[in-house]
Motif scaffolding. Structure first.
Motif, PDB file in Angstrom:
ATOM      1  N   PRO A 210      31.841  48.565  42.036  1.00  0.00           N
ATOM      2  CA  PRO A 210      32.685  47.373  41.879  1.00  0.00           C
ATOM      3  C   PRO A 210      33.890  47.671  40.995  1.00  0.00           C
ATOM      4  O   PRO A 210      33.791  48.413  40.020  1.00  0.00           O
ATOM      5  CB  PRO A 210      31.748  46.364  41.210  1.00  0.00           C
ATOM      6  N   VAL A 211      35.029  47.083  41.340  1.00  0.00           N
ATOM      7  CA  VAL A 211      36.263  47.272  40.576  1.00  0.00           C
ATOM      8  C   VAL A 211      36.836  45.894  40.255  1.00  0.00           C
ATOM      9  O   VAL A 211      37.073  45.089  41.153  1.00  0.00           O
ATOM     10  CB  VAL A 211      37.297  48.099  41.368  1.00  0.00           C
ATOM     11  N   LEU A 212      37.070  45.633  38.986  1.00  0.00           N
ATOM     12  CA  LEU A 212      37.580  44.342  38.540  1.00  0.00           C
ATOM     13  C   LEU A 212      39.086  44.264  38.783  1.00  0.00           C
ATOM     14  O   LEU A 212      39.831  45.172  38.417  1.00  0.00           O
ATOM     15  CB  LEU A 212      37.268  44.158  37.059  1.00  0.00           C
ATOM     16  N   LEU A 213      39.538  43.162  39.390  1.00  0.00           N
ATOM     17  CA  LEU A 213      40.946  42.966  39.734  1.00  0.00           C
ATOM     18  C   LEU A 213      41.537  41.786  38.953  1.00  0.00           C
ATOM     19  O   LEU A 213      40.808  41.049  38.300  1.00  0.00           O
ATOM     20  CB  LEU A 213      41.091  42.695  41.235  1.00  0.00           C
ATOM     21  N   ASP A 214      42.861  41.599  39.078  1.00  0.00           N
ATOM     22  CA  ASP A 214      43.587  40.439  38.552  1.00  0.00           C
ATOM     23  C   ASP A 214      43.215  40.164  37.094  1.00  0.00           C
ATOM     24  O   ASP A 214      42.462  39.250  36.776  1.00  0.00           O
ATOM     25  CB  ASP A 214      43.313  39.208  39.416  1.00  0.00           C
ATOM     26  N   LEU A 215      43.805  40.938  36.220  1.00  0.00           N
ATOM     27  CA  LEU A 215      43.411  40.950  34.806  1.00  0.00           C
ATOM     28  C   LEU A 215      44.245  40.032  33.921  1.00  0.00           C
ATOM     29  O   LEU A 215      44.060  40.010  32.712  1.00  0.00           O
ATOM     30  CB  LEU A 215      43.501  42.384  34.270  1.00  0.00           C
ATOM     31  N   GLU A 216      45.169  39.253  34.515  1.00  0.00           N
ATOM     32  CA  GLU A 216      46.083  38.477  33.675  1.00  0.00           C
ATOM     33  C   GLU A 216      45.406  37.380  32.867  1.00  0.00           C
ATOM     34  O   GLU A 216      45.948  36.900  31.875  1.00  0.00           O
ATOM     35  CB  GLU A 216      47.213  37.871  34.511  1.00  0.00           C
ATOM     36  N   HIS A 217      44.190  36.959  33.279  1.00  0.00           N
ATOM     37  CA  HIS A 217      43.512  35.877  32.566  1.00  0.00           C
ATOM     38  C   HIS A 217      42.444  36.386  31.594  1.00  0.00           C
ATOM     39  O   HIS A 217      41.728  35.574  30.991  1.00  0.00           O
ATOM     40  CB  HIS A 217      42.867  34.915  33.557  1.00  0.00           C
ATOM     41  N   VAL A 218      42.295  37.705  31.449  1.00  0.00           N
ATOM     42  CA  VAL A 218      41.303  38.240  30.504  1.00  0.00           C
ATOM     43  C   VAL A 218      41.598  37.672  29.118  1.00  0.00           C
ATOM     44  O   VAL A 218      42.737  37.695  28.644  1.00  0.00           O
ATOM     45  CB  VAL A 218      41.336  39.779  30.493  1.00  0.00           C
ATOM     46  N   SER A 219      40.569  37.155  28.478  1.00  0.00           N
ATOM     47  CA  SER A 219      40.778  36.425  27.226  1.00  0.00           C
ATOM     48  C   SER A 219      39.468  36.332  26.467  1.00  0.00           C
ATOM     49  O   SER A 219      38.450  36.930  26.859  1.00  0.00           O
ATOM     50  CB  SER A 219      41.336  35.023  27.537  1.00  0.00           C
ATOM     51  N   LEU A 220      39.493  35.572  25.375  1.00  0.00           N
ATOM     52  CA  LEU A 220      38.285  35.308  24.589  1.00  0.00           C
ATOM     53  C   LEU A 220      37.879  33.860  24.796  1.00  0.00           C
ATOM     54  O   LEU A 220      38.715  32.955  24.713  1.00  0.00           O
ATOM     55  CB  LEU A 220      38.541  35.557  23.103  1.00  0.00           C
ATOM     56  N   GLY A 221      36.601  33.642  25.053  1.00  0.00           N
ATOM     57  CA  GLY A 221      36.147  32.278  25.257  1.00  0.00           C
ATOM     58  C   GLY A 221      34.655  32.227  25.489  1.00  0.00           C
ATOM     59  O   GLY A 221      33.961  33.253  25.456  1.00  0.00           O
ATOM     60  N   ASP A 222      34.167  31.042  25.729  1.00  0.00           N
ATOM     61  CA  ASP A 222      32.754  30.860  26.053  1.00  0.00           C
ATOM     62  C   ASP A 222      32.468  31.555  27.383  1.00  0.00           C
ATOM     63  O   ASP A 222      33.191  31.383  28.364  1.00  0.00           O
ATOM     64  CB  ASP A 222      32.446  29.360  26.165  1.00  0.00           C
ATOM     65  N   ARG A 223      31.412  32.348  27.427  1.00  0.00           N
ATOM     66  CA  ARG A 223      31.076  33.095  28.647  1.00  0.00           C
ATOM     67  C   ARG A 223      30.883  32.180  29.852  1.00  0.00           C
ATOM     68  O   ARG A 223      31.089  32.588  30.999  1.00  0.00           O
ATOM     69  CB  ARG A 223      29.798  33.908  28.426  1.00  0.00           C
ATOM     70  N   ASP A 224      30.530  30.918  29.589  1.00  0.00           N
ATOM     71  CA  ASP A 224      30.252  30.008  30.703  1.00  0.00           C
ATOM     72  C   ASP A 224      31.494  29.702  31.532  1.00  0.00           C
ATOM     73  O   ASP A 224      31.374  29.270  32.688  1.00  0.00           O
ATOM     74  CB  ASP A 224      29.637  28.704  30.190  1.00  0.00           C
TER      75      ASP A 224
END
Length: 308
Positions: A210-224
């Motif tokens: 698996p390869v993770l795409l579209d990284l512009e929203h990577v952030s810190l927050g509640d995992r839910d």
């Protein structure tokens, strides 16, 4: 278990196969490629959405961002390199070229083209999210705090096609849900999250990687926030597929005390996402009206919303 119904994602793009470069994006691509020492001849448009993506010769993909998004482009490059260093398979930056190149205030970034791949299954999505959420937050890139309401208020205010009553109701609902979210806050430390987690944002290669795409929203927050989109969508996701997701990730967010609030916020975001498209699309305006009617309780659950 009752979940809100919605087939969209936060950043829906249209996959196209076009041999000619459109204007003025073609001018931006040509100038950026020349500055980076790449050859734009024969470039093919492969995605037309919030970002434009072109396939170039030699296994390179160019991503053209919107005007004024240079900082976001720089973040995506940093995020991709950091994730790779942390053992997460993510879309790879093309090294040894200028990153990003900015033409007419539009950033252009360069990426390695993926080999043949398919969208992830729900189980594969759950597995890579589990790995992502275990990462320690980095020093660089500096991750922003995830805002589940991002852009919603602006879209509501700008939607001149909306009846005043619907606009007032939506604006009030944003305030109501913000207050509910404050009351639902948990004591869990913020987690590294993807911020737009759905199957098409994970590419699975022929060997199962698996390869993770579209990284512009990577952030810190509640995992839910990474679990809610799938949990809130049973028009597109079968119960067996959802069980596969839960098994792979190890948590069923629908059992959480905060589930209803999180799901309602996700539904509101999905409605305003289509609302923004309604200014130029009759079909989107009609769909936005239906979604608002659902949110206002005038249509009984389960809802069926058309994808946009």
């Amino acid at each position: 278990m009752q979940r809100a119904v919605h087939p969209d994602a936060q950043d829906v793009d249209i996959i196209v196969n076009v041999t000619a470069i459109s204007e003025p994006a073609g001018d931006v691509l040509t100038a950026a490629a020349r500055r980076a020492g790449l050859n734009p001849a024969g470039a093919v448009l492969i995605r037309d959405g919030s970002n434009l993506m072109y396939r170039l010769a030699g296994g390179c993909v160019a991503r053209i961002g919107a005007v004024g998004t240079e900082k976001a482009a720089e973040f995506q490059i940093e995020a991709a390199r950091w994730l790779a260093g942390g053992g997460i398979n993510a879309v790879a930056v093309l090294d040894d070229v200028a990153q990003p190149v900015v033409i007419h205030d539009r950033p252009v970034t360069w990426w390695r083209e993926l080999p043949a791949h398919r969208p992830a299954s729900t189980g594969e999505l759950g597995g890579i999210l589990r790995s992502l959420h275990r990462l320690e937050p980095p020093v660089r890139p500096a991750l922003r705090i995830f805002d589940p309401f991002a852009g919603a208020a602006d879209r509501i205010a700008a939607a001149q096609q909306l009846p005043d009553d619907d606009r007032s109701w939506l604006a009030h609902q944003v305030s109501v849900l913000r207050e509910q979210l404050q009351q639902e806050r948990t004591l869990r430390s913020p987690t590294v999250i993807h911020g737009d987690a759905w199957q098409n944002n994970v590419a699975v290669l022929a060997g199962g990687e698996p390869v993770l795409l579209d990284l512009e929203h990577v952030s810190l927050g509640d995992r839910d926030w990474d679990l809610i989109p799938l949990a809130a969508d049973f028009a597109r996701v079968s119960r067996s597929d959802y069980r596969s997701f839960v098994t792979a990730y190890g948590r069923d967010v629908t059992t959480a005390a905060s589930f209803r609030t999180f799901a309602d916020i996700q539904g509101l975001w999905w409605a305003t996402f289509v609302l923004a498209k309604g200014a130029t699309s009759v079909d989107a305006a009609r769909e936005a009206s239906r979604r608002i009617t659902c949110l206002r309780g005038e249509i009984s659950r389960p809802w069926t919303w058309s994808a946009f």
